[in-house]
Scaffold this active site. Structure first.
Site: not given
Ligand code: F6R
Length: 252
Positions: A138, A143, A67, A136
């Site tokens: 995701h 989401e 992303d 959450n």
């Molecule tokens: C990052 C991504 C997100 C993260 C998720 C966890 O490229 O796609 O889905 O993997 O938000 O984030 P952290 O690792 O910062 O807790």
């Protein structure tokens, strides 16, 4: 689904890096699906360390990131392109022409999404997709509520995600409201998936993802249907699963 238990962030990082390293060694031109955020930082540090010791070669590796924030250029320090350059790409021998990440500056959403989907297809699909998990549930920026059959798309970020990501920005108002993300369908088409998680804040999401009903309200729950998933998490992230007596009694 294979579950690997680690005692802390460092051990989680090493075990997850081992799986990526095995992929690179077994298929030197593998297509890696990569993630940003706090979770993979230790994994990338470990891979860089092995690269520096001469144990890993990235010269034929292709990588496709999950992303990118919409509206941020690759030079912006908060962009995921910048993150990847700083935390991995500039420190190993991966070739710049083999790196793919959505173009946050592309205003034409359908054009960017189809360009990115086509890149993934032209590479022959993703061999190993690395994922973190949001509080959450995701994965990528998919989401809760996102349709499982979605491919690359432009997402409106939820308040929860904006708040969670504000720690990387000077203020919450600077967090972009939209992002390009590969979809659940792209993720599920990967030949194998490695989900890494660390910390208590992930405990509920991990429990729901692995043992809850499969539902778009917890996007990561779809991983229960993939036939080649590795889960690597530390004690804090596994705490709720352990409390419920669901954690397999195995040490890997
Ligand atoms: C990052 C991504 C997100 C993260 C998720 C966890 O490229 O796609 O889905 O993997 O938000 O984030 P952290 O690792 O910062 O807790």
């Amino acid at each position: 689904m294979r579950i690997y238990q680690a005692k802390d962030y460092q051990e989680m990082s090493r075990k997850a890096a081992n799986i990526i390293s095995a992929q690179i060694i077994m298929k030197p031109d593998a297509v890696l699906g990569l993630a940003t955020g706090s979770t993979p930082l230790g994994i990338y540090r470990q891979l860089i360390d092995w690269y520096n010791k001469g144990d890993l070669d990235f010269s034929e590796i292709r990588s496709v990131n999950l992303d990118e924030y919409k509206g941020l250029s690759a030079d912006n320090e908060q962009s995921y392109a910048y993150f990847m350059r700083t935390n991995l790409f500039s420190q190993v021998n991966i070739k710049p022409e083999n790196l793919y990440i959505p173009n946050g500056l592309e205003e034409d959403i359908p054009k960017e999404c189809s360009r990115y989907n086509n890149i993934i297809k032209s590479l022959g699909g993703i061999d190993l997709q690395l994922l973190g998990i949001g509080n959450n549930g995701h994965i990528g920026f998919n989401e809760p509520g996102e349709a499982f059959e979605t491919e690359t798309h432009c997402v409106k970020l939820t308040e929860n995600t904006i708040e969670a990501n504000a720690r990387f920005f000077a203020s919450i108002d600077e967090v972009p409201k939209y992002a390009y993300s590969t979809g659940i369908k792209n993720i599920m088409q990967a030949k194998s998936i490695l989900l890494a998680a660390s910390g208590k804040a992930k405990a509920e999401a991990l429990y729901k993802a692995l043992y809850g009903p499969i539902s778009p309200s917890v996007p990561a729950s779809i991983l229960q249907l993939h036939n080649n998933v590795y889960i690597v998490a530390d004690e804090a992230a596994f705490s709720l699963i352990r409390e419920k007596g669901l954690l397999p009694d195995q040490e890997a």
